[in-house]
Design a protein around this motif. Structure first.
Motif, PDB file in Angstrom:
ATOM      1  N   MET A 145      21.674  42.698  84.952  1.00  0.00           N
ATOM      2  CA  MET A 145      23.098  42.740  85.681  1.00  0.00           C
ATOM      3  C   MET A 145      24.154  42.776  86.859  1.00  0.00           C
ATOM      4  O   MET A 145      23.362  43.474  87.541  1.00  0.00           O
ATOM      5  CB  MET A 145      23.852  44.168  84.603  1.00  0.00           C
ATOM      6  CG  MET A 145      23.374  44.549  82.913  1.00  0.00           C
ATOM      7  SD  MET A 145      23.764  43.439  82.051  1.00  0.00           S
ATOM      8  CE  MET A 145      25.509  43.621  81.954  1.00  0.00           C
ATOM      9  N   ARG A 146      25.397  42.130  86.502  1.00  0.00           N
ATOM     10  CA  ARG A 146      26.159  42.429  87.903  1.00  0.00           C
ATOM     11  C   ARG A 146      26.883  43.440  87.880  1.00  0.00           C
ATOM     12  O   ARG A 146      27.136  43.999  87.145  1.00  0.00           O
ATOM     13  CB  ARG A 146      26.506  40.803  87.898  1.00  0.00           C
ATOM     14  CG  ARG A 146      27.026  40.488  89.232  1.00  0.00           C
ATOM     15  CD  ARG A 146      28.415  39.695  88.652  1.00  0.00           C
ATOM     16  NE  ARG A 146      29.787  39.457  90.026  1.00  0.00           N
ATOM     17  CZ  ARG A 146      30.642  38.699  89.934  1.00  0.00           C
ATOM     18  NH1 ARG A 146      30.827  38.114  89.065  1.00  0.00           N
ATOM     19  NH2 ARG A 146      31.093  38.745  91.484  1.00  0.00           N
ATOM     20  N   THR A 147      26.834  44.042  88.853  1.00  0.00           N
ATOM     21  CA  THR A 147      28.076  45.164  90.105  1.00  0.00           C
ATOM     22  C   THR A 147      28.763  44.875  90.689  1.00  0.00           C
ATOM     23  O   THR A 147      27.398  44.953  91.876  1.00  0.00           O
ATOM     24  CB  THR A 147      27.313  46.603  89.866  1.00  0.00           C
ATOM     25  OG1 THR A 147      27.959  47.674  89.698  1.00  0.00           O
ATOM     26  CG2 THR A 147      25.737  46.135  90.154  1.00  0.00           C
ATOM     27  N   GLY A 148      30.252  44.325  90.174  1.00  0.00           N
ATOM     28  CA  GLY A 148      30.371  43.452  92.117  1.00  0.00           C
ATOM     29  C   GLY A 148      29.513  42.191  92.536  1.00  0.00           C
ATOM     30  O   GLY A 148      28.922  41.783  91.938  1.00  0.00           O
ATOM     31  N   SER A 149      29.055  43.410  93.927  1.00  0.00           N
ATOM     32  CA  SER A 149      28.767  42.094  94.879  1.00  0.00           C
ATOM     33  C   SER A 149      26.903  42.359  94.455  1.00  0.00           C
ATOM     34  O   SER A 149      26.276  41.197  95.573  1.00  0.00           O
ATOM     35  CB  SER A 149      28.885  41.589  95.870  1.00  0.00           C
ATOM     36  OG  SER A 149      28.910  43.030  96.457  1.00  0.00           O
ATOM     37  N   TYR A 150      26.339  42.427  93.926  1.00  0.00           N
ATOM     38  CA  TYR A 150      25.283  43.617  93.469  1.00  0.00           C
ATOM     39  C   TYR A 150      24.535  43.045  92.790  1.00  0.00           C
ATOM     40  O   TYR A 150      25.490  42.732  91.324  1.00  0.00           O
ATOM     41  CB  TYR A 150      24.845  44.970  94.118  1.00  0.00           C
ATOM     42  CG  TYR A 150      25.043  45.232  95.685  1.00  0.00           C
ATOM     43  CD1 TYR A 150      23.822  46.310  96.070  1.00  0.00           C
ATOM     44  CD2 TYR A 150      26.255  45.292  96.722  1.00  0.00           C
ATOM     45  CE1 TYR A 150      23.991  45.980  97.592  1.00  0.00           C
ATOM     46  CE2 TYR A 150      26.637  45.773  97.151  1.00  0.00           C
ATOM     47  CZ  TYR A 150      24.824  46.378  98.174  1.00  0.00           C
ATOM     48  OH  TYR A 150      25.076  46.065  99.225  1.00  0.00           O
ATOM     49  N   SER A 151      23.455  43.093  92.707  1.00  0.00           N
ATOM     50  CA  SER A 151      23.136  43.253  91.075  1.00  0.00           C
ATOM     51  C   SER A 151      22.022  44.626  90.656  1.00  0.00           C
ATOM     52  O   SER A 151      21.950  44.907  91.672  1.00  0.00           O
ATOM     53  CB  SER A 151      21.954  41.852  90.473  1.00  0.00           C
ATOM     54  OG  SER A 151      20.001  41.671  91.622  1.00  0.00           O
ATOM     55  N   ILE A 152      21.792  44.813  89.096  1.00  0.00           N
ATOM     56  CA  ILE A 152      21.212  46.253  89.113  1.00  0.00           C
ATOM     57  C   ILE A 152      19.474  45.783  87.786  1.00  0.00           C
ATOM     58  O   ILE A 152      20.490  45.246  87.127  1.00  0.00           O
ATOM     59  CB  ILE A 152      21.823  46.966  88.544  1.00  0.00           C
ATOM     60  CG1 ILE A 152      20.805  48.100  88.717  1.00  0.00           C
ATOM     61  CG2 ILE A 152      22.963  46.670  87.595  1.00  0.00           C
ATOM     62  CD1 ILE A 152      21.746  49.876  88.487  1.00  0.00           C
ATOM     63  N   CYS A 153      19.390  46.130  88.185  1.00  0.00           N
ATOM     64  CA  CYS A 153      17.689  45.829  86.891  1.00  0.00           C
ATOM     65  C   CYS A 153      18.162  46.694  86.010  1.00  0.00           C
ATOM     66  O   CYS A 153      17.723  47.955  85.835  1.00  0.00           O
ATOM     67  CB  CYS A 153      16.536  46.495  87.473  1.00  0.00           C
ATOM     68  SG  CYS A 153      14.701  46.044  85.808  1.00  0.00           S
ATOM     69  N   ALA A 154      18.731  46.570  85.254  1.00  0.00           N
ATOM     70  CA  ALA A 154      19.093  47.429  83.696  1.00  0.00           C
ATOM     71  C   ALA A 154      18.109  47.399  82.613  1.00  0.00           C
ATOM     72  O   ALA A 154      17.871  48.695  82.203  1.00  0.00           O
ATOM     73  CB  ALA A 154      20.124  46.908  83.141  1.00  0.00           C
ATOM     74  N   ARG A 155      17.268  46.450  82.528  1.00  0.00           N
ATOM     75  CA  ARG A 155      16.166  47.250  81.246  1.00  0.00           C
ATOM     76  C   ARG A 155      14.729  46.087  82.147  1.00  0.00           C
ATOM     77  O   ARG A 155      14.827  45.216  82.606  1.00  0.00           O
ATOM     78  CB  ARG A 155      16.533  46.523  80.507  1.00  0.00           C
ATOM     79  CG  ARG A 155      16.780  47.300  78.576  1.00  0.00           C
ATOM     80  CD  ARG A 155      17.369  46.521  77.838  1.00  0.00           C
ATOM     81  NE  ARG A 155      18.013  47.488  76.544  1.00  0.00           N
ATOM     82  CZ  ARG A 155      17.323  48.780  76.590  1.00  0.00           C
ATOM     83  NH1 ARG A 155      16.302  49.075  76.836  1.00  0.00           N
ATOM     84  NH2 ARG A 155      18.276  49.260  74.805  1.00  0.00           N
ATOM     85  N   ARG A 156      13.629  46.869  81.374  1.00  0.00           N
ATOM     86  CA  ARG A 156      12.099  45.819  81.839  1.00  0.00           C
ATOM     87  C   ARG A 156      11.426  46.524  80.427  1.00  0.00           C
ATOM     88  O   ARG A 156      11.396  47.603  80.167  1.00  0.00           O
ATOM     89  CB  ARG A 156      11.523  46.224  83.037  1.00  0.00           C
ATOM     90  CG  ARG A 156      10.801  47.905  83.398  1.00  0.00           C
ATOM     91  CD  ARG A 156      10.451  47.658  84.364  1.00  0.00           C
ATOM     92  NE  ARG A 156       8.783  46.845  84.565  1.00  0.00           N
ATOM     93  CZ  ARG A 156       8.183  46.463  84.960  1.00  0.00           C
ATOM     94  NH1 ARG A 156       9.341  46.994  86.663  1.00  0.00           N
ATOM     95  NH2 ARG A 156       7.242  45.720  85.243  1.00  0.00           N
ATOM     96  N   ALA A 169      11.874  47.830  89.427  1.00  0.00           N
ATOM     97  CA  ALA A 169      12.453  49.043  88.543  1.00  0.00           C
ATOM     98  C   ALA A 169      13.743  48.892  88.112  1.00  0.00           C
ATOM     99  O   ALA A 169      14.656  48.408  88.552  1.00  0.00           O
ATOM    100  CB  ALA A 169      11.797  50.136  88.928  1.00  0.00           C
ATOM    101  N   VAL A 170      13.697  49.473  86.558  1.00  0.00           N
ATOM    102  CA  VAL A 170      14.796  49.802  86.492  1.00  0.00           C
ATOM    103  C   VAL A 170      15.648  50.730  87.086  1.00  0.00           C
ATOM    104  O   VAL A 170      15.589  52.063  87.555  1.00  0.00           O
ATOM    105  CB  VAL A 170      14.511  50.436  84.896  1.00  0.00           C
ATOM    106  CG1 VAL A 170      16.567  50.745  84.643  1.00  0.00           C
ATOM    107  CG2 VAL A 170      14.283  49.631  83.850  1.00  0.00           C
TER     108      VAL A 170
END
Length: 297
Positions: A145-156, A169-170
């Motif tokens: 998922m995108r959050t601003g100018s970063y991305s985050i692993c939301a699920r795996r 990792a999540v």
């Protein structure tokens, strides 16, 4: 020879995976370094960054996040970190483990439950798709998922095959452009948006990803627009290759992507296109479900 090579790749993936997770922790801790000193917002965001850091580290350690590791990654003075942690403990957002480490407290858990009620629908709608991808491919499937100018692993979701991917990792957070899912999201950007995003993250790229070539990433994004999927040939975590596709929701800004990661032998040749087709199918399923949810009165 084949088994020895695969074992070697697995060892490298585990080693580099730990480095990638520490890098993600660093990004959480230093996300507000560009704010001017002495601002109230900086103090609040530093406390929240420590909270995120405790969450990431304690998720991998049953004894909680050691103070020494929090201090080392945050780069803050030990006394300052200790004061902020005590304030978070007083508010119930952090608690002390019996062995001296720190973990998320009851208030953080309550906030997590409340957040689920207003969570991005892609989080919920992706669950079945990730399970299918993991089962069909026997590899590891991710929602980014995108959050601003970063991305985050939301699920795996991990498949039951012989390869266990440790690169992401999540909760891991990286600047946009790091990772197949992140690059897939950027295929939906205009050229100007791509340039602006890399410019915004230029400092963190220089400090934490000095071997990553931004022009090379731009080439991958351009090719991903043509192909409909992104192919990451182990650029970020050696031995960890991946394929990613954007989740395109009509009328919505680019925000999510699906990806599958494994070793090189499982991410080359005809299988690349087979995996891309599976990912594209599930991405359409998620996009349709999200649109349906958002269209409800």
């Amino acid at each position: 020879m084949g088994n020895e090579a695969q074992t070697h790749d697995l060892d490298r993936m585990k080693m580099r995976g730990r480095i990638m997770r520490r890098s993600a922790s660093f990004n959480v801790a230093h996300a507000v370094d560009d704010l001017g000193p002495g601002t109230g917002a900086q103090s609040i965001q530093r406390a929240l960054s420590l909270l995120g850091l405790v969450g990431i580290i304690s998720s991998e350690n049953s004894n909680g996040a050691p103070l020494s590791e929090i201090v080392a990654i945050s780069g803050r003075p030990k006394a300052s970190v200790h004061r902020m942690l005590n304030a978070l403990i007083a508010m119930g957002y952090v608690e002390r483990c019996e062995d001296g480490g720190y973990r998320l407290g009851v208030q953080s858990q309550i906030m997590g439950q409340l957040a689920q009620k207003s969570a991005d629908p892609a989080l919920e709608e992706s669950e079945s798709s990730l399970l299918r991808l993991a089962e069909l491919t026997q590899d590891t499937a991710f929602l980014t998922m995108r959050t601003g100018s970063y991305s985050i692993c939301a699920r795996r979701e991990d498949g039951f095959g012989p390869i266990f991917n440790n690169a992401l990792a999540v909760g891991d957070r990286h600047p946009l452009g790091i990772g197949a899912g992140s690059l897939a999201i950027m295929t939906q950007f205009t050229d100007a948006e791509v340039d602006a995003t890399f410019d915004a993250n230029s400092r963190i790229f220089a400090d934490r990803y000095p071997e990553v070539s931004v022009p090379r990433l731009k080439e991958i994004i351009s090719r991903g627009r043509r192909d409909g999927f992104v192919h990451n040939p182990g650029l970020f975590a050696q031995g960890s290759w991946a394929i990613g596709v954007p989740v395109r929701v009509k009328g919505r800004k680019p925000r999510a992507a699906l990806s599958i990661a494994s070793i090189e032998e499982r991410m080359t040749g005809a299988r690349v296109f087979e995996l891309a087709e599976l990912l594209q199918h599930e991405a359409r399923q998620i996009a349709e479900a999200v649109s349906s949810v958002e269209d409800q009165p």
